[in-house]
Structure formats: C-alpha cells, structure tokens
Design a protein around this motif. Structure first.
Motif: not given
Length: 352
Positions: A101-102, A108-109, A112-113, A306-309
């Motif tokens: 999760n971000y 975090d996001y 990863d990107q 939150s947003l997950d991957n």
C-alpha cells in the motif's frame, strides 16, 4: 539513484536507509588541520535523534558516529572524512501492513513508480532518518567557521505563532524545552498542542526560523549560485519542507521600494535589514535570517483511504513510531544545512 551529494568544494554525500545496517556519509573538501570537538558533534546528533522527548517518535537510537577516515589525532587531514551511524532499533514489522500500500502524501508511490521497487521499511531512503548524516557534516562545517553563529528555533506549530522579532529573543533558551522555542510561554502552548495532536492520532506542521550572524561580506556566486538560492535548495531538500523565505520574504511583495530599501550607514552596514543579509546573491555582512515551513508528517494513526499496488483504493491505518510534529527535531537539521552551504561558499570565496 542520483542526487545523493550536495555542495561544490565542501561536498557531502550520504548513504543508507532507515532500516538498513547503518546510515553514513563522506565529506570531501574539508580543509586539513581543523581540531574537531567531537562532543559538539554528539550534542548536535542528540538534538536530532529520535526518542529524546515525549513529543517525538519513540524510536530509541543512540546515533553515535563512527569516523572511518579523514581524521588523525583529532584533526582533519584534508582527505575524505568517512563515517557511519549504526541503526540499532529498527522495527521493520511495524511496516508490513503497507508492503503493498501507498501512504497518502508519502513518497511510497513515486518511489515505486520511478524505481520499480521500494523499501517499505520506514520509507527506506525517503525517510527523514537520512538527515542524521547531514547533521554530522553540518557540525563539522560549523567548526570550520567558528566566528559565524547559526541559531535555529521553532517559531510556529500549527496555528500557534511566535511573532517576537528574533532580535528580542534569548537564543540560550532554545534548548530549554522539548519544542525548541526560545519563548517559554509559546513553547508551553506548542508542546500541549502537539501532545493533543498525538492523542488524536494525527500530525501537525510548523515553521523553523534560522538566524546566521557574523557572516563576512562576499559569500555567494551570482548568477545561478546565489547565496539565498543555495540556502533555499538546501532547506527544500530536507524531508517535509514545503516553503522557504528569507529576509522580508513574501511580505516584501506588498511593500513599496521606499519602504523596503535598506539605507546605508557610513561603514557599509544598513539601517534596516529587509534584504535578509543578502544582496545580489552575495552576503552583505548583516544577519541572514530565513523561515522554513514543514508540512505535517504523512503517516497518521487514523484510518484513511490508500492506494495499493494493484490499483485498488483500500483503507489503511498507520502503525509504528512517528513524530506528531517534526519541527523540534528539524532545528539542528536546518542549522546543519545552513552550515554546509556557508562552508562551501567560504571555500569558493578563497579561490579568488
């Protein structure tokens, strides 16, 4: 990953992650023969370290510095100074729930990107724990410039502001309270507010003001390496910083030239100092003063979407040990980055 070094002649490179074996750095360009005060370095490290009071993260780290090179019999040798700061109190399991999760408003996001992977344990390289290495480099930079005095302090926490001009404050009181505000009444109100924010599982931002005194005339390199531009870059490179202004700052945009101009005295000093000690990108010998705005810490102990991957919106609640307000521990970091900038320009100025 690029961008791990700062400075031209006094150059600082940092390495390490929040939950790795150690943090560390290399200082290149420090002149030889400087008798180091190791106790002063440890004092600055203690001002930044976690667990120092009830209003900061309770991670317990001694933040002891181990010097590996560049120092002999207590003096700098002129060769690169290498050092490490071991991590001793990691709790990586506190972050297992965000493995996929971000966190909102966290790095975090984008990590990863950009890199295709991320160290979710405490944010890895994006963690403010990286700044421990900066404090070491800044503490040594201060000892290169013993005549220059750098004092930073907390001037606001959330809606609570200390509006007293710095000239009327007693800087010796900065370390008299855990907030690092030199006004006792304001400090008590700020501390109580931070405690209340922590009880709510929330976080709050604030402002650190920095005053630099006894700066010689001539530091700074126009056109692109102006002194205030490098100070701005240094401050904006600190985690959670969202704003920087020096001298009159944004309030100067509301003034007329006849109000804003700093008129000269016969000795070259000025009657006022709305320029903030810098004109044309070069120090003019007056006090340099600036303000650094810090946002609230992104990780909060409340449930948020939150947003997950995999692209799903999922609820997430923060866990672990986090600062409810970063500004008390940011004070020595602001001082350190200011010292690094001044040390760099001091060496550049000696090349003329």
């Amino acid at each position: 990953m690029a961008g791990n070094s700062f400075g031209t002649l006094y150059k600082v490179t940092t390495f390490g992650e929040s939950h790795g074996e150690a943090l560390g750095g290399i200082i290149d360009g420090c002149p030889p023969g400087i008798q180091l005060d190791f106790e002063a370095i440890e004092v600055d490290m203690a001002r930044r370290k976690p667990g120092q009071s009830a209003i900061v993260t309770q991670r317990k780290e001694p933040d002891s510095v181990q010097f590996l090179s560049g120092i002999f019999e207590g003096k700098t040798t002129g060769t690169p100074i290498g050092f490490i700061i071991p991590n001793t109190n990691q709790k990586s399991d506190d972050y297992s729930h965000i493995k996929d999760n971000y966190r909102p408003s966290h790095a975090d996001y984008v990590y990863d990107q950009k890199y295709g992977l991320r160290d979710y344990r405490g944010g890895g390289r994006s963690s403010a724990r990286e700044t421990a290495s900066r404090v070491v480099a800044g503490a040594i930079a201060k000892q290169m410039l013993p005549e220059i005095k750098i004092n930073a302090y907390v001037s606001s926490v959330g809606p609570i502001h200390l509006d007293t001009p710095y000239q009327e404050l007693d800087f010796s009181k900065i370390e008299s309270n855990p907030v690092r505000c030199p006004d006792e009444k304001s400090a008590a109100i700020m501390e109580e507010y931070i405690r209340d924010i922590r009880k709510q599982g929330d976080t709050v931002g604030g402002v650190v003001t920095c005053v630099i005194q006894n700066v010689p005339v001539g530091l700074g390199e126009p056109v692109f390496d102006k002194l205030h531009a490098e100070l701005g870059k240094a401050m904006l490179s600190i985690n959670a910083v969202k704003g920087f202004e020096y001298g009159s700052g944004f309030s100067g945009s509301e003034m007329k030239g006849s109000e804003h101009n700093d008129l000269y005295n016969p000795d070259g000093t000025t009657k006022t100092n709305l320029s903030g000690g810098i004109q044309g990108g070069i120090s003019n010998g007056m006090d340099i003063y600036f303000r650094v705005a810090f946002k609230p810490v992104a990780t909060i102990m409340q449930t948020q979407d939150s947003l997950d991957n995999k692209g799903n919106i999922t609820p997430m609640t923060g866990k672990g040990r986090h600062d409810p307000c970063v500004v008390p521990r940011a004070v020595p970091i602001v001082e350190a980055m200011a010292a690094i900038v001044l040390a760099d320009f001091y060496l550049i100025n000696k090349t003329y």
